[in-house]
Design an enzyme around this catalytic site. Structure first.
Site, PDB file in Angstrom:
ATOM      1  CB  CYS A 115      -6.446  -6.606  -4.386  1.00  0.00           C
ATOM      2  SG  CYS A 115      -8.226  -6.967  -5.014  1.00  0.00           S
ATOM      3  CB  CYS A 143      -9.196  -3.676  -4.371  1.00  0.00           C
ATOM      4  SG  CYS A 143      -9.231  -5.494  -3.905  1.00  0.00           S
ATOM      5  CG  ASP A 144      -6.035  -1.186  -4.481  1.00  0.00           C
ATOM      6  OD1 ASP A 144      -7.032  -0.605  -4.455  1.00  0.00           O
ATOM      7  OD2 ASP A 144      -4.929  -1.722  -4.048  1.00  0.00           O
TER       8      ASP A 144
END
Ligand code: NAP
Length: 310
Positions: free
Chosen positions: A136, A139-140
């Site tokens: 993701c 997300c990261d």
């Protein structure tokens, strides 16, 4: 064992979609039962720091966020059963749901079983999960400011992830096993016109390499030359597709060619009284917050359906 009287509503799945639906339905005094499944808590259970879920200005660990959601759902009377659904029968009412040793009947059902990111199946992938391997970028990605990262895949997700990562990373490599992308033309054009993105064609990831702590590179096998070379990167984003958890739903509700639950109208499925929320019907956004939002919508729809069909 068969439960005697039909439930109002059964929720299948214990990620943000299912638990949000549970919070709303429990607060509406409908006494939902939530079947949590084996991968209890969903994908956030294998996520480290979540920085984009509103309400946590310093971020929150994925499992801690799920623990809070479970507490919140239970506080209002959700009954959580750690059981896995084997089969459903939505051809008659009340609906029948078979899980472990119990057969449940219910007036309505919310499907929220999520999806799992497809992985390469390498041992090193597991070793560096959360230590440089991610599924993701949203997300990261921010962890890779001015670093080199690789995105694996050739579909729309890979293009989208790569483009997004150029906001942070110095260089983004797209590693694809063939010599052509399956992504839509417009997404491909964005990739080819982005100077930070380099495409590595005809290449399969043979190993994710690193030290004791983090990823340092990829061993790539070139299918044209037969050579294996190492590419230095600090992070690897897998974008090789997701698999919706719908095996137990075959023939019960309409699924698309990829196995996602089809939604003729918002959170409604093809069966009246069966609703859906989260990644199991969403190949595009796949975020905890969108899943939670859909869980809220499914709960409100189920509540209305129950009050109109008593
Ligand atoms: P996808 O279209 O199935 O693409 C998966 C990609 O990963 C393919 O290029 C495939 O290679 C590659 N792949 C699969 N298994 C692999 C393996 N073991 N090793 C190496 N490569 C592997 O999946 P997706 O990109 O996640 O998209 C899923 C759906 O969501 C699609 O319908 C897509 O259009 C849609 N989507 C839309 C948007 C948007 O419109 N903004 C964004 C994201 C996704 P091959 O090509 O060789 O098979």
């Amino acid at each position: 064992m068969t439960e005697s009287s039909p439930q109002n509503v059964l929720i299948i799945g214990s990620g943000p979609a299912g638990l949000t639906a549970a919070i709303y339905l429990a607060r509406a005094n409908l006494k939902p039962i939530l079947l949590a499944g084996v991968q209890f808590g969903g994908q956030l259970m294998t996520t480290t720091l979540v920085e984009n879920y509103p309400g946590f200005s310093e971020g929150i660990q994925g499992p801690a966020l799920m623990a809070e959601m479970i507490k919140q759902a239970e506080r209002f009377g959700t009954e959580i059963k750690y059981e896995t659904v084997q089969s459903v029968d939505f051809s008659k009412k009340p609906f029948v749901v078979k899980a472990n040793d119990t057969t449940y009947t219910s007036k309505s059902v919310i499907l929220a079983t999520g999806s799992t990111a497809r992985t390469l199946g390498l041992e090193s992938e597991q070793k560096y999960w959360g230590k440089g391997v991610s599924t993701c970028a949203t997300c990261d990605g921010a962890f890779y400011r001015d670093r080199k990262v690789a995105v694996i895949g050739g579909g729309d997700s890979a293009m989208e992830e790569a483009n997004f990562l150029t906001r942070f990373a110095e260089t983004v490599y797209i590693i694809h096993r063939r010599d052509a992308f399956r992504a839509s033309k417009i997404m491909q054009e964005r990739i080819f016109s982005n100077p930070k993105i380099k495409v590595v064609w005809n290449s399969e990831v043979r190993e994710i390499v690193g030290n004791e702590q983090v990823v340092t590179g990829l061993a790539l096998f070139n299918s044209l030359t037969g050579e294996t070379t190492t590419l230095d990167v600090d992070g690897v984003f897998l974008a090789i597709g997701h698999v919706p958890q719908t095996e137990f739903l075959k023939d019960a509700v309409d699924l698309d060619v990829h196995g996602y639950v089809v939604t003729p109208d918002d959170v409604h499925t093809s069966v009246e009284g069966v609703f859906v929320a989260g990644d199991v019907s969403d190949p595009v956004y796949k975020q905890a917050i969108t899943a939670a939002g859909m869980g809220c919508k499914a709960a409100i729809r189920a509540e209305r359906y129950l009050s109109e069909n008593l």
